[in-house]
Write a protein that holds these residues in place. Structure first.
Motif, short mmCIF file in Angstrom:
data_model
loop_
_atom_site.label_atom_id
_atom_site.label_comp_id
_atom_site.label_asym_id
_atom_site.label_seq_id
_atom_site.Cartn_x
_atom_site.Cartn_y
_atom_site.Cartn_z
N THR A 76 -4.06 -13.28 -1.41
CA THR A 76 -3.07 -12.75 -0.46
C THR A 76 -2.25 -11.67 -1.15
O THR A 76 -1.96 -11.75 -2.34
N LEU A 77 -1.88 -10.65 -0.39
CA LEU A 77 -1.14 -9.50 -0.91
C LEU A 77 0.23 -9.41 -0.29
O LEU A 77 0.43 -9.75 0.88
N ARG A 78 1.18 -8.91 -1.08
CA ARG A 78 2.48 -8.51 -0.52
C ARG A 78 2.32 -7.14 0.14
O ARG A 78 1.38 -6.40 -0.17
N LYS A 79 3.23 -6.80 1.00
CA LYS A 79 3.16 -5.53 1.71
C LYS A 79 3.15 -4.36 0.74
O LYS A 79 2.40 -3.39 0.92
N ALA A 80 3.98 -4.45 -0.31
CA ALA A 80 4.04 -3.36 -1.29
C ALA A 80 2.72 -3.21 -2.03
O ALA A 80 2.28 -2.09 -2.33
N GLU A 81 2.06 -4.34 -2.33
CA GLU A 81 0.77 -4.27 -3.02
C GLU A 81 -0.30 -3.63 -2.14
O GLU A 81 -1.14 -2.87 -2.62
N LEU A 82 -0.27 -3.94 -0.83
CA LEU A 82 -1.21 -3.32 0.09
C LEU A 82 -1.02 -1.80 0.11
O LEU A 82 -2.00 -1.04 0.08
N LYS A 83 0.21 -1.35 0.15
CA LYS A 83 0.49 0.09 0.16
C LYS A 83 -0.02 0.76 -1.11
O LYS A 83 -0.61 1.85 -1.06
N ILE A 84 0.18 0.10 -2.26
CA ILE A 84 -0.28 0.68 -3.52
C ILE A 84 -1.80 0.77 -3.55
O ILE A 84 -2.38 1.79 -3.97
N LEU A 85 -2.45 -0.28 -3.08
CA LEU A 85 -3.91 -0.29 -3.08
C LEU A 85 -4.47 0.82 -2.19
O LEU A 85 -5.39 1.55 -2.59
N LEU A 86 -3.92 0.96 -1.00
CA LEU A 86 -4.41 2.01 -0.09
C LEU A 86 -4.10 3.40 -0.64
O LEU A 86 -4.87 4.35 -0.46
N LYS A 87 -2.98 3.52 -1.33
CA LYS A 87 -2.59 4.81 -1.91
C LYS A 87 -3.53 5.22 -3.05
O LYS A 87 -3.93 6.39 -3.16
N VAL A 103 -0.42 -11.94 7.38
CA VAL A 103 -0.99 -12.31 6.08
C VAL A 103 -2.01 -11.25 5.70
O VAL A 103 -2.91 -10.94 6.48
N ARG A 104 -1.86 -10.70 4.50
CA ARG A 104 -2.75 -9.64 4.03
C ARG A 104 -3.64 -10.19 2.93
O ARG A 104 -3.18 -10.95 2.08
N PHE A 105 -4.91 -9.76 2.93
CA PHE A 105 -5.88 -10.26 1.96
C PHE A 105 -6.62 -9.11 1.30
O PHE A 105 -6.82 -8.07 1.90
N VAL A 106 -7.05 -9.36 0.08
CA VAL A 106 -8.02 -8.49 -0.58
C VAL A 106 -9.14 -9.39 -1.11
O VAL A 106 -8.90 -10.47 -1.63
N VAL A 107 -10.39 -8.94 -0.92
CA VAL A 107 -11.56 -9.68 -1.42
C VAL A 107 -12.03 -9.00 -2.70
O VAL A 107 -12.24 -7.79 -2.73
#
Length: 767
Positions: free
Chosen positions: A466-477, A511-515
């Motif tokens: 599971t990812l925090r919102k900030a982590e999702l933004k960094i990953l997409l960036k 809920v945000r996920f990364v595989v």
């Protein structure tokens, strides 16, 4: 009534067919019907019931070899219940389907071994009881003719092993009770003790709910076969239920031929206790047991084994120091031995979340896979490059009905991750089956420090975090640069990402996920795990929190590792490239996740390792040739042969070349286990040298082991933390109290340099 006509209207007569076969019996018109005898030209004879030209009903078949069958037949096949007598004297009585043993049945082998239980397609599968001719007994689960799953082995000398089994060998968590009254609770790997465990001497206080001897009493099994096949069936079902009830530690851990040659696995704990299938083995007396174990007053020991070799032992205190409350001790055992994972079941807090995740991945992967593969474009990146879909329970025009709750699904950058999966050689069908198949996911019971929750696919190839919102933004960036980096460097050690998704539930909860790929997806047991950052402040683990599942930190590491020089050079070349990439993205707080598989010290290895080499497809002659040609330290390195290595999730990237093998690409041969493809950070042989004491108590022996052959797994993880304002503030505040170079929060350039410098000390140059 006419002559030759029966009361049923069938005509009885005999005919010799054009092919030479002979039939004598009743006919209905021109076809056999009723009772009759049929003899084939090869001498095979059937006499019994017929139904419109087909053998159907009760009958007897006799073969020229001397084998015979008496029982039900349907449509020309042995189908139903019946008794088969083999040429070798074996006897099977039970259920059949399409000429194969299938269902409940009892087999008495030519060597007097006996199996009573369930069969599938001619092989024991399900719950069953096997009794060897010498009296040793196994009751438990079977698969494809081998002990597989949960089961109890009881030897004639009184020793009992309640354990998980794999391909006929003890493999997993188990409880061994010796005839002397002592017991060992720990882990087995392919028939050998491996990992941490607790050894309880006679007279010590053991967990009160680990009694398993009642599981293998003759009364239970005899009641299962009291009368008739129907009673046998219901009896064994009752036995299975009782086994489930008596295995109190279950929450800690899922052509006729003879099962064996009359022997069973040998278990040697190198402490004076030898569990074997040899009926001549006599149980140790109490005095002999205490003498052989080398103990006097201390009754409980914490032990660690490597492939059956005892490498460390720590007294847990006298009996008077043990908890008075059995429940406390029981809870401690369950907490330590249960492992960090639990399978998600219906009613579990994450059950509906798991269903939603599986539904979403199945939908989006199935939707994107048929699209022709192409190069990614700029508009394939970013938060707006996504698939958004609503999944109502009743289904819709685009989604199937399901038994979960209504939810919204987002799949970010689907074309990018589709290309990444292709790049990492992840087949779309395998990906969906691994995560979205019939098996549930497994949840890590101890979430990370960040608060993220981790899930594992049942085959353990993929990790879902599971990812925090900030982590999702960094990953997409960072995704465009990440994509270019992993495409340019196929040996990158950076985490492999396979998909990013989010689920929005009723009430707005998201809920945000990364595989990701699981670095430790291997046939080998990982004995130690370390999370290495290169910093020292707060980078140690409290002694009371350490168990076999703990991921240790920088200050807990007491080994340095020597690897082949070309491998070390390639390793640090790639680490430097990966750190340069992370520094360019202003990433800090990443770490090197290091997994260590220890091999038993060569001078303490038993002959079983050499014998088990045959199971790996490696003959003794081949082993000698390999040792002469290309051995490195205590390992066997052979020239790589495609298609001969054990598979795994780490198949991308070029192979490393060994200097002692003529700089050829090599495979690692581990007798008794298999042949492994050596890649950068995967299946890497090394020599571990102990440079200082860690928190484990070693054996008090002047010749204590200080060097080990190890197999290493390593990769860079936690790459989603930017050096932002909060981290700058953290650096400033902590610098007032601690050495600025010892804290984790430093600028990306300093972090990268310190990280590489620390790893260079862990993997020193041998020149």
């Amino acid at each position: 009534m006419a002559t030759g006509e029966t009361s049923t209207g069938n005509i009885q007569r005999g005919n010799t067919l054009p092919n030479g076969d002979v039939y004598v019996g009743n006919f209905a018109g021109l076809v056999p019907h009723g009772f009759g005898k049929y003899m084939w030209t090869d001498g095979t004879l059937y006499y019994g019931e017929w139904d419109t030209s087909k053998m159907t009903g009760r009958g007897v078949i006799q073969w020229p070899s001397g084998a015979s069958y008496d029982g039900d037949i349907c449509g020309g096949f042995i189908d139903g219940t019946g008794t088969f007598k083999g040429v070798d004297g074996s006897l099977y009585k039970g259920s059949w389907r399409m000429n194969k043993k299938h269902g409940m049945g009892t087999m008495v082998y030519a060597n007097s071994d006996t199996y009573e239980g369930f069969w599938n397609e001619g092989l024991p599968e399900g719950v069953g009881k096997y009794i060897w001719a010498d009296g040793n007994t196994y009751i438990g689960s079977w698969k494809s003719g081998k002990m597989n799953g949960r089961g109890v082995m009881k030897w004639t000398n009184g020793d009992t092993l309640d354990c998980n089994w794999l391909n006929g060998l003890a493999h997993g968590k188990g409880f061994c009770k010796y005839a002397s009254g002592a017991c060992y609770i720990g882990t087995w790997d392919r028939g050998l003790k491996d990992g941490h465990g607790m050894f309880y001497q006679l007279g010590s206080k053991m967990p009160c709910n680990l009694e398993v001897s009642e599981c293998v009493t003759d009364h239970d099994v005899s009641s299962a076969s009291s009368s008739g096949n129907e009673n046998v069936n219901s009896g064994l079902l009752f036995l299975l239920q009782k086994l489930c009830n008596t295995w109190r530690i279950r929450s800690l851990f899922h052509r006729p031929r003879r099962i064996s040659n009359g022997t069973a696995p040998v278990f040697d704990d190198n402490s004076g206790n030898h569990l074997s299938e040899d009926s001549s083995t006599e149980p140790l007396t109490t005095d002999e047991f205490l003498q052989d174990s080398g103990v006097d007053k201390v009754l409980v020991y914490e032990r660690e084994y490597v492939q059956g070799v005892l490498i460390s032992e720590k007294p847990k205190g006298h009996d008077s120091g043990m908890p008075d409350n059995g429940k406390t001790q029981e809870h401690t055992w369950q907490k330590q031995a249960g492992g960090p994972m639990e399978t998600i079941f219906k009613g579990h807090r994450s059950y509906y979340l798991m269903l939603n995740l599986q539904l979403g991945i199945r939908y989006t992967v199935g939707k994107i896979t048929p699209v022709p593969l192409r190069e990614v474009r700029s508009n394939d990146f970013g938060p707006r490059a996504r698939i958004r879909m609503y999944f109502p329970c009743e289904g819709s025009q685009y989604t199937p009905p399901h038994c979960s709750v209504n939810f919204f699904w987002k799949d970010y950058c689907p074309m990018v991750f589709r290309n990444l999966r292709e790049m990492f050689h992840i087949d779309a069908a395998d990906y969906m089956m691994s995560i979205c198949g019939d098996d549930s996911l497994k949840e890590l019971s101890s979430p990370g420090k960040s608060g993220s929750i981790f899930y594992l696919s049942q085959d353990e190839r993929f990790v879902i975090k599971t990812l925090r919102k900030a982590e999702l933004k960094i990953l997409l960036k960072m995704l465009p640069k990440y994509y270019n980096h992993v495409r340019a460097y196929d040996n990158t050690l950076i985490t492999k990402f396979f998909g990013v998704h989010s689920i929005t539930l009723k009430g707005g909860r998201k809920v945000r996920f990364v595989v990701m790929g699981n670095m430790f997806c291997t046939e080998l047991r990982i004995h130690r795990k370390y999370d290495l950052k290169g910093s020292t402040q707060g980078r140690s683990t409290k002694k009371q929190n350490i168990n076999e599942n703990t991921t240790l930190k920088d200050l807990d590491l007491s080994y340095v590792f020597h690897v082949d020089k070309p491998w070390r050079d390639a390793l640090f070349r790639q680490i430097s490239l990966d750190c340069m990439f992370l520094e360019s993205q202003s990433i800090i707080d990443y770490s090197m996740l290091l997994g260590i598989h220890f091999r038993a010290p060569y001078h303490l290895k038993t002959s079983s390792s050499h014998q088990n080499s045959l199971e790996s497809g490696i003959s003794d002659t081949d082993l000698l040739q390999y040792e002469e040609k290309s051995s490195w330290k205590g390992f066997l390195l052979v020239a790589h042969e495609p298609g001969t290595t054990i598979g795994g999730s780490h198949i991308r990237g070029s192979m490393v070349r060994a200097s002692e093998a003529g700089y050829e690409e090599v495979d690692l041969v581990l007798p008794g286990t298999g042949r492994f493809r050596v890649q950068l950070g995967v299946n890497m042989p090394a020599r571990a040298l102990k440079v200082r004491e860690d928190m484990k108590t070693e054996l008090e022996n002047p010749d204590s082991i200080e060097e080990y052959d190890v197999v290493l797994y390593l990769g860079i993880i936690d790459i989603l933390q930017e050096y932002n304002v909060s981290k700058r503030v953290e650096h400033a505040v902590k610098s007032l109290k601690f050495d600025p170079l010892s804290i984790s929060a430093v600028d990306p350039n300093s972090y990268s340099k310190r990280f590489v410098r620390f790893l260079e000390s862990v993997f020193p140059d041998q020149d």
